[in-house]
Motif scaffolding. Structure first.
Motif, mmCIF file in Angstrom:
data_model
loop_
_atom_site.group_PDB
_atom_site.id
_atom_site.type_symbol
_atom_site.label_atom_id
_atom_site.label_comp_id
_atom_site.label_asym_id
_atom_site.label_seq_id
_atom_site.Cartn_x
_atom_site.Cartn_y
_atom_site.Cartn_z
ATOM 1 N N GLU A 171 69.182 9.760 0.197
ATOM 2 C CA GLU A 171 69.054 8.229 -0.035
ATOM 3 C C GLU A 171 67.962 7.829 -0.814
ATOM 4 O O GLU A 171 68.276 6.709 -1.351
ATOM 5 N N TRP A 172 67.265 8.587 -1.532
ATOM 6 C CA TRP A 172 66.270 8.166 -2.436
ATOM 7 C C TRP A 172 66.936 8.340 -3.804
ATOM 8 O O TRP A 172 66.231 7.844 -4.573
ATOM 9 N N SER A 173 68.070 8.953 -3.784
ATOM 10 C CA SER A 173 68.655 9.200 -5.152
ATOM 11 C C SER A 173 70.078 9.392 -5.252
ATOM 12 O O SER A 173 70.776 10.273 -5.569
ATOM 13 N N PRO A 174 70.834 8.338 -4.796
ATOM 14 C CA PRO A 174 72.176 8.511 -4.338
ATOM 15 C C PRO A 174 73.258 8.172 -5.499
ATOM 16 O O PRO A 174 74.288 8.607 -5.405
ATOM 17 N N PRO A 177 56.913 9.964 -12.787
ATOM 18 C CA PRO A 177 56.430 9.547 -11.383
ATOM 19 C C PRO A 177 56.912 10.370 -10.167
ATOM 20 O O PRO A 177 57.859 11.287 -10.491
ATOM 21 N N ASN A 178 56.299 10.297 -9.283
ATOM 22 C CA ASN A 178 56.844 10.894 -7.678
ATOM 23 C C ASN A 178 57.914 9.875 -7.483
ATOM 24 O O ASN A 178 57.874 8.807 -7.351
ATOM 25 N N ILE A 179 58.720 10.506 -6.740
ATOM 26 C CA ILE A 179 60.185 10.016 -6.019
ATOM 27 C C ILE A 179 60.056 8.732 -5.509
ATOM 28 O O ILE A 179 60.473 7.632 -5.369
ATOM 29 N N HIS A 180 58.933 8.868 -4.485
ATOM 30 C CA HIS A 180 58.899 7.690 -3.467
ATOM 31 C C HIS A 180 57.354 7.485 -2.927
ATOM 32 O O HIS A 180 56.708 8.634 -2.936
ATOM 33 N N PRO A 181 56.973 6.274 -2.476
ATOM 34 C CA PRO A 181 55.444 6.292 -2.163
ATOM 35 C C PRO A 181 55.415 7.202 -0.515
ATOM 36 O O PRO A 181 54.179 7.789 -0.803
ATOM 37 N N ARG A 182 56.341 7.575 -0.045
ATOM 38 C CA ARG A 182 56.051 8.549 0.926
ATOM 39 C C ARG A 182 55.659 9.990 0.428
ATOM 40 O O ARG A 182 54.819 10.491 1.011
ATOM 41 N N GLN A 183 56.256 10.175 -0.645
ATOM 42 C CA GLN A 183 56.011 11.502 -1.283
ATOM 43 C C GLN A 183 54.657 11.522 -1.918
ATOM 44 O O GLN A 183 53.939 12.476 -1.694
ATOM 45 N N LEU A 184 54.254 10.361 -2.686
ATOM 46 C CA LEU A 184 52.947 10.298 -3.140
ATOM 47 C C LEU A 184 51.809 10.283 -1.839
ATOM 48 O O LEU A 184 50.872 10.943 -2.080
ATOM 49 N N GLU A 185 52.194 9.817 -0.826
ATOM 50 C CA GLU A 185 51.241 9.928 0.370
ATOM 51 C C GLU A 185 50.785 11.275 0.674
ATOM 52 O O GLU A 185 50.040 11.641 0.993
ATOM 53 N N LYS A 186 52.038 12.137 0.825
ATOM 54 C CA LYS A 186 52.150 13.503 1.325
ATOM 55 C C LYS A 186 51.149 14.220 0.126
ATOM 56 O O LYS A 186 50.411 15.238 0.470
ATOM 57 N N ILE A 187 51.389 14.035 -1.053
ATOM 58 C CA ILE A 187 50.578 14.730 -2.000
ATOM 59 C C ILE A 187 49.362 14.481 -1.801
ATOM 60 O O ILE A 187 48.411 15.237 -2.124
ATOM 61 N N ASP A 188 48.795 13.260 -1.868
ATOM 62 C CA ASP A 188 47.573 12.792 -1.789
ATOM 63 C C ASP A 188 46.947 13.481 -0.601
ATOM 64 O O ASP A 188 45.641 13.636 -0.672
ATOM 65 N N GLY A 189 47.605 13.563 0.588
ATOM 66 C CA GLY A 189 47.283 14.114 1.807
ATOM 67 C C GLY A 189 46.753 15.658 1.625
ATOM 68 O O GLY A 189 45.688 15.976 2.008
ATOM 69 N N PHE A 190 47.679 16.174 0.992
ATOM 70 C CA PHE A 190 47.412 17.826 0.525
ATOM 71 C C PHE A 190 46.027 17.836 -0.248
ATOM 72 O O PHE A 190 45.155 18.655 0.097
ATOM 73 N N VAL A 191 45.743 16.880 -1.167
ATOM 74 C CA VAL A 191 44.701 17.126 -2.042
ATOM 75 C C VAL A 191 43.309 16.734 -1.390
ATOM 76 O O VAL A 191 42.505 17.247 -1.512
ATOM 77 N N GLN A 192 43.490 15.572 -0.689
ATOM 78 C CA GLN A 192 42.355 15.160 -0.131
ATOM 79 C C GLN A 192 41.959 16.075 1.031
ATOM 80 O O GLN A 192 40.665 16.316 1.095
ATOM 81 N N ARG A 193 42.707 16.878 1.878
ATOM 82 C CA ARG A 193 42.556 17.568 2.757
ATOM 83 C C ARG A 193 41.659 18.762 2.253
ATOM 84 O O ARG A 193 40.857 19.506 2.678
ATOM 85 N N HIS A 233 65.279 2.187 -4.917
ATOM 86 C CA HIS A 233 64.197 1.705 -5.542
ATOM 87 C C HIS A 233 64.089 2.764 -6.737
ATOM 88 O O HIS A 233 64.325 3.959 -6.619
ATOM 89 N N SER A 234 63.543 2.366 -7.952
ATOM 90 C CA SER A 234 63.447 3.201 -8.975
ATOM 91 C C SER A 234 61.880 3.794 -8.810
ATOM 92 O O SER A 234 61.103 2.738 -8.745
ATOM 93 N N PRO A 235 61.668 4.984 -8.954
ATOM 94 C CA PRO A 235 60.187 5.316 -8.975
ATOM 95 C C PRO A 235 59.489 5.105 -10.382
ATOM 96 O O PRO A 235 58.316 5.072 -10.184
ATOM 97 N N VAL A 236 60.278 4.799 -11.274
ATOM 98 C CA VAL A 236 59.665 4.633 -12.619
ATOM 99 C C VAL A 236 58.726 2.976 -12.297
ATOM 100 O O VAL A 236 57.431 3.303 -13.050
ATOM 101 N N ASP A 237 59.128 2.316 -11.775
ATOM 102 C CA ASP A 237 58.246 0.970 -11.718
ATOM 103 C C ASP A 237 58.365 0.365 -10.089
ATOM 104 O O ASP A 237 58.060 -0.351 -10.096
#
Length: 374
Positions: free
Chosen positions: A183-186, A329-345, A32-36
């Protein structure tokens, strides 16, 4: 599965490159493209069979490549660099589509650096020498001998440049390579295989196997014919690789990022300090050497923060293909979740978001500065 996809007008083969030919797999994974967030294509999903075939190809090609004179190895590496130079625009747009980093950065800095990596190690190879020397009546001779097949596992944040930091010195030294891209950028690893083949690199000297770490990665790092392993990525994955390598006593190198601080003292050039601090948002902050902690002397902290906020507010976040974009953008939805987890904690523990602190839609996260942290 289609053997080729077209990414922003550039044909990219979705199969592995093993022993000088394209090899398909029964299974695929979606890139998947992180752009869209849209799918780019189905990519060959390697497993143990592909890992065994790639290591066998590298093992078979090793004796001839190791025996190739240094000058000839250097010539081929320069030819690969020439091929990269000719395709900078294609490599740039494919990688931006695949990992979301700025197109302007890929054009002006990243892809030219890919070519430079090959040229640097080609030239270094020709200068590698050491005179014999005497100690207590004994003659000492220094030589540099290639090890054999190397497994190189590379990250997603600067896929091609960081791959060539490993591939170029390994090939220069006379080793053969099995490259396993993230696998996110092959996609640009596949293009590198084409460029290397066009440059005259013999079959089997460079192999590219795509897929997931738990499937093809484990099979590669545990293979008894592998002589060196290099990995850039996370600590949990590194532990798994180290355990695999230990069974065969395979030497390995690990680059696992860091959290080094940027230090600002009262006598600093504040304008320069702020400029460098805001640059840590480069590649949406997805850089292993980013100074993501700012330790500022208290007497200048308020002024530093004011200037930082002012400068960060001028950044443009959006489509990384646009010339005026500063943050993609961030590379992947999982990476976005990780970043938001850092911030919210951090916010839950009493930190304050001077700027940002929220998702922006899609795989974009607002540039964020937290203060009042422990």
């Amino acid at each position: 599965m289609a053997d080729r996809i077209v990414v922003a007008g550039v044909p990219v083969d979705t199969r592995h490159w093993i022993g000088g030919r394209r090899v398909a797999s029964v299974e695929t994974f979606t890139d998947h493209s992180p752009v869209d967030g849209q799918p780019i294509g189905e990519i060959a999903r390697g497993g143990p069979a592909e890992a065994v075939a790639a290591v066998a190809a590298a093992r078979d090609a090793f004796p001839a490549w190791a025996a190739t004179p240094r000058a000839e190895r250097a010539r081929i590496l320069h030819a690969i660099a020439d091929g990269v130079d000719k395709r900078v625009e294609e490599l740039a747009i494919v990688e931006t589509t695949d990992n979301g980093a700025l197109l302007r950065s890929h054009r002006r800095g990243v892809m030219p650096r890919v070519a430079h990596n090959f040229r640097f190690f080609a030239d270094w190879l020709l200068r590698l020498d050491h005179d014999d020397f005497e100690t207590r009546g004994h003659t000492n001779h220094v030589s540099w001998d290639p090890a054999g097949p190397c497994v190189l596992i590379t990250p997603w944040n600067a896929p091609l440049m960081l791959a060539t930091w490993k591939v170029a010195p390994a090939l220069a030294a006379g080793n053969t390579v099995v490259l396993k891209p993230a696998e996110w950028s092959p996609l640009t690893a596949s293009l590198l295989a084409d460029i290397a083949a066009e440059a005259g690199l013999p079959a089997g000297v460079l192999n590219v196997v795509q897929g997931y770490g738990a499937e093809v990665g484990d099979a590669l790092t545990s293979h008894p014919d592998v002589r060196r392993i290099s990995f850039t990525g996370s600590v949990p994955t590194a532990r798994r690789i180290a355990a695999s390598a230990a069974a065969n006593l395979t030497p390995l190198s690990l680059e696992l990022g860091g959290k080094s601080p940027l230090l600002v003292f009262a006598d600093a050039d504040l304008e320069l300090a702020v400029e460098l601090a805001v640059e840590q948002y480069d590649n949406a902050g997805q850089v292993c050497l980013a100074g993501t902690r700012l330790l500022v002397e208290e007497s200048v902290a308020s002024e530093f923060t004011r200037r930082f906020v002012e400068k960060a507010a001028a950044l443009t976040q959006g489509d990384p293909r646009d010339e005026g974009t500063d943050i993609g953008p961030n590379i992947h939805p999982r990476q976005l979740e990780k970043i938001d987890g850092f911030v919210q904690r951090a916010l839950g523990a009493g930190a304050r978001a001077v700027i940002g602190g929220r998702r922006k839609g899609g795989q974009y996260y607002e540039p964020t500065l937290l203060t009042h942290v422990a």
